[in-house]
Scaffold this motif. Structure first.
Motif, PDB file in Angstrom:
ATOM      1  N   TRP A 152       1.020  15.114  10.060  1.00 56.53           N
ATOM      2  CA  TRP A 152       2.349  14.594  10.387  1.00 56.53           C
ATOM      3  C   TRP A 152       2.851  13.575   9.381  1.00 56.53           C
ATOM      4  O   TRP A 152       4.057  13.365   9.245  1.00 56.53           O
ATOM      5  CB  TRP A 152       2.389  14.064  11.827  1.00 56.53           C
ATOM      6  N   VAL A 153       1.969  12.927   8.627  1.00 53.49           N
ATOM      7  CA  VAL A 153       2.461  11.987   7.623  1.00 53.49           C
ATOM      8  C   VAL A 153       3.291  12.714   6.574  1.00 53.49           C
ATOM      9  O   VAL A 153       4.325  12.214   6.117  1.00 53.49           O
ATOM     10  CB  VAL A 153       1.297  11.187   6.979  1.00 53.49           C
ATOM     11  N   ASP A 154       2.884  13.916   6.185  1.00 56.43           N
ATOM     12  CA  ASP A 154       3.668  14.682   5.210  1.00 56.43           C
ATOM     13  C   ASP A 154       5.061  14.993   5.763  1.00 56.43           C
ATOM     14  O   ASP A 154       6.060  14.930   5.058  1.00 56.43           O
ATOM     15  CB  ASP A 154       2.970  16.006   4.884  1.00 56.43           C
ATOM     16  N   GLU A 155       5.099  15.347   7.037  1.00 58.55           N
ATOM     17  CA  GLU A 155       6.380  15.705   7.664  1.00 58.55           C
ATOM     18  C   GLU A 155       7.293  14.485   7.785  1.00 58.55           C
ATOM     19  O   GLU A 155       8.503  14.571   7.570  1.00 58.55           O
ATOM     20  CB  GLU A 155       6.116  16.288   9.060  1.00 58.55           C
ATOM     21  N   ARG A 164       0.845  -1.198   0.000  1.00 60.14           N
ATOM     22  CA  ARG A 164       0.000   0.000   0.000  1.00 60.14           C
ATOM     23  C   ARG A 164       0.873   1.238   0.000  1.00 60.14           C
ATOM     24  O   ARG A 164       1.977   1.226   0.543  1.00 60.14           O
ATOM     25  CB  ARG A 164      -0.880   0.014   1.261  1.00 60.14           C
ATOM     26  N   HIS A 165       0.355   2.316  -0.575  1.00 61.68           N
ATOM     27  CA  HIS A 165       1.100   3.576  -0.588  1.00 61.68           C
ATOM     28  C   HIS A 165       1.366   4.043   0.839  1.00 61.68           C
ATOM     29  O   HIS A 165       0.520   3.902   1.724  1.00 61.68           O
ATOM     30  CB  HIS A 165       0.316   4.654  -1.336  1.00 61.68           C
ATOM     31  N   LEU A 166       2.546   4.629   1.021  1.00 65.75           N
ATOM     32  CA  LEU A 166       2.953   5.026   2.377  1.00 65.75           C
ATOM     33  C   LEU A 166       2.008   6.030   3.021  1.00 65.75           C
ATOM     34  O   LEU A 166       1.779   5.976   4.232  1.00 65.75           O
ATOM     35  CB  LEU A 166       4.372   5.614   2.337  1.00 65.75           C
ATOM     36  N   ARG A 198      -1.174   6.413   7.892  1.00 65.27           N
ATOM     37  CA  ARG A 198      -2.324   7.028   8.560  1.00 65.27           C
ATOM     38  C   ARG A 198      -3.316   5.992   9.060  1.00 65.27           C
ATOM     39  O   ARG A 198      -4.273   6.335   9.752  1.00 65.27           O
ATOM     40  CB  ARG A 198      -3.041   7.991   7.597  1.00 65.27           C
ATOM     41  N   ASP A 199      -3.111   4.746   8.675  1.00 67.17           N
ATOM     42  CA  ASP A 199      -4.021   3.673   9.076  1.00 67.17           C
ATOM     43  C   ASP A 199      -3.721   3.303  10.533  1.00 67.17           C
ATOM     44  O   ASP A 199      -2.660   2.739  10.832  1.00 67.17           O
ATOM     45  CB  ASP A 199      -3.825   2.468   8.151  1.00 67.17           C
ATOM     46  N   GLN A 200      -4.659   3.610  11.420  1.00 71.44           N
ATOM     47  CA  GLN A 200      -4.423   3.417  12.863  1.00 71.44           C
ATOM     48  C   GLN A 200      -4.232   1.947  13.237  1.00 71.44           C
ATOM     49  O   GLN A 200      -3.705   1.631  14.291  1.00 71.44           O
ATOM     50  CB  GLN A 200      -5.556   4.030  13.685  1.00 71.44           C
ATOM     51  N   ARG A 201      -4.682   1.044  12.343  1.00 73.80           N
ATOM     52  CA  ARG A 201      -4.487  -0.388  12.616  1.00 73.80           C
ATOM     53  C   ARG A 201      -3.044  -0.803  12.339  1.00 73.80           C
ATOM     54  O   ARG A 201      -2.553  -1.801  12.849  1.00 73.80           O
ATOM     55  CB  ARG A 201      -5.439  -1.220  11.752  1.00 73.80           C
ATOM     56  N   THR A 202      -2.360  -0.032  11.473  1.00 77.33           N
ATOM     57  CA  THR A 202      -0.954  -0.321  11.177  1.00 77.33           C
ATOM     58  C   THR A 202      -0.071   0.244  12.281  1.00 77.33           C
ATOM     59  O   THR A 202       0.725  -0.461  12.893  1.00 77.33           O
ATOM     60  CB  THR A 202      -0.550   0.292   9.826  1.00 77.33           C
ATOM     61  N   ILE A 203      -0.236   1.555  12.497  1.00 77.79           N
ATOM     62  CA  ILE A 203       0.539   2.237  13.539  1.00 77.79           C
ATOM     63  C   ILE A 203      -0.322   3.399  14.026  1.00 77.79           C
ATOM     64  O   ILE A 203      -0.982   4.058  13.218  1.00 77.79           O
ATOM     65  CB  ILE A 203       1.921   2.669  12.996  1.00 77.79           C
ATOM     66  N   ALA A 204      -0.347   3.620  15.327  1.00 79.48           N
ATOM     67  CA  ALA A 204      -1.321   4.561  15.893  1.00 79.48           C
ATOM     68  C   ALA A 204      -0.739   5.949  16.134  1.00 79.48           C
ATOM     69  O   ALA A 204       0.378   6.085  16.630  1.00 79.48           O
ATOM     70  CB  ALA A 204      -1.872   4.006  17.210  1.00 79.48           C
TER      71      ALA A 204
END
Ligand SMILES: [Zn+2]
Length: 282
Positions: free
Chosen positions: A174-177, A155-157, A162-168
């Motif tokens: 903040w994903v852009d940063e 999946r695209h980064l 942003r997927d809370q099931r992957t990492i919360a």
């Protein structure tokens, strides 16, 4: 929407203000916001606040064997006031009144009612649907091998992080940063990352999210303001020069958010198609 650093500083400040305080009464003028009925909200009365902590992007106020779990969504605020809200204040969603006159107030601005609260037996918090599916917390970063396994998905980064099931804890700001700090394209796939790229992204978690917290600790006093001074370098800075290399920051507009990146350092010099434009051409 407040993300990990904003919710964490809110939890720290609320914890400092409220730990040890005794609840006098509690009510929920925003009937839609309170998603649980049993125990009733006034069951908090007479209890002492043990502390306030963050769970992912949520806040949890612990009081004995009860926990008030709050999600601010995009427009909610949870703050302590020295006096009580007027009952005509239509932004009030949940009011927890402390002995001595202070009040913990969940407010929400705008027409939509999306912020919510749940009063849960403390023992049930971990199993609640909002909590049980969360991946490990983004800060402090999980060990590198665990992080590597979490990201091993085609999946695209940008959506993956942003997927809370992957990492919360990570959201649209903040994903852009994080991706800019790690010199990675938002459209690179998690499962395609090499060892060095994974290390860079992993290091960015502590540097960027931890750095934001250090910043908030320095600039925020006892009360978290309605609008936090977010130390963003690329997010919402489209058109400005990249702080590292001077290249113009580009943006891709989606229906309800904007993705910002440095073409020179993140996408091999390519300016990616803006979905807003491509939609018009369909
Ligand atoms: Zn740059």
């Amino acid at each position: 929407m407040p993300e990990l650093p904003e919710v964490e500083i809110t939890a720290r400040r609320l914890g400092r203000a409220l730990t040890g305080a005794r609840v006098e009464s509690a009510l929920a003028p925003g009937v839609v916001a309170l998603k649980t009925f049993s125990p009733p909200i006034d069951a908090l009365a007479g209890r002492d606040v043990d502390g306030v902590r963050r769970i992912g992007k949520m806040l949890a106020l612990d009081a004995g064997d009860l926990t008030l779990l709050v999600h601010l969504m995009s427009a909610g605020r949870l703050q302590v006031f020295d006096s009580r809200a007027s009952l005509r204040d239509r932004s009030s969603r949940v009011l927890v009144r402390m002995e001595g006159g202070r009040e913990l107030r969940l407010r929400e601005f705008g027409t939509q009612q999306r912020a919510w609260a749940k009063l849960l037996p403390a023992a049930d918090v971990a199993a609640d649907e909002a909590v049980a599916g969360l991946g490990p917390d983004a800060f402090p970063a999980p060990p590198l091998d665990e992080f590597t396994a979490l990201l091993d998905q085609p999946r695209h980064l940008h959506p993956l992080l942003r997927d809370q099931r992957t990492i919360a804890g990570i959201g649209r700001s903040w994903v852009d940063e994080l991706l800019w700090t790690a010199h990675l394209s938002p459209f690179q796939r998690g499962s395609d990352l090499g060892e060095e790229e994974l290390k860079a992204l992993h290091a960015a978690l502590d540097a960027v999210l931890g750095g934001a917290l250090v910043h908030y600790e320095q600039v925020i006093g006892d009360t978290v303001p309605d609008k936090l001074p977010m130390p963003l370098q690329v997010h919402r800075r489209a058109g400005e020069p990249c702080p590292r290399c001077g290249t113009r920051i580009e943006a891709i507009h989606f229906k309800d958010y904007v993705m910002c990146y440095c073409p020179d350092e993140q996408t091999g010099g390519r300016v990616l198609k803006d979905r807003r434009l491509s939609k018009l051409l369909k």
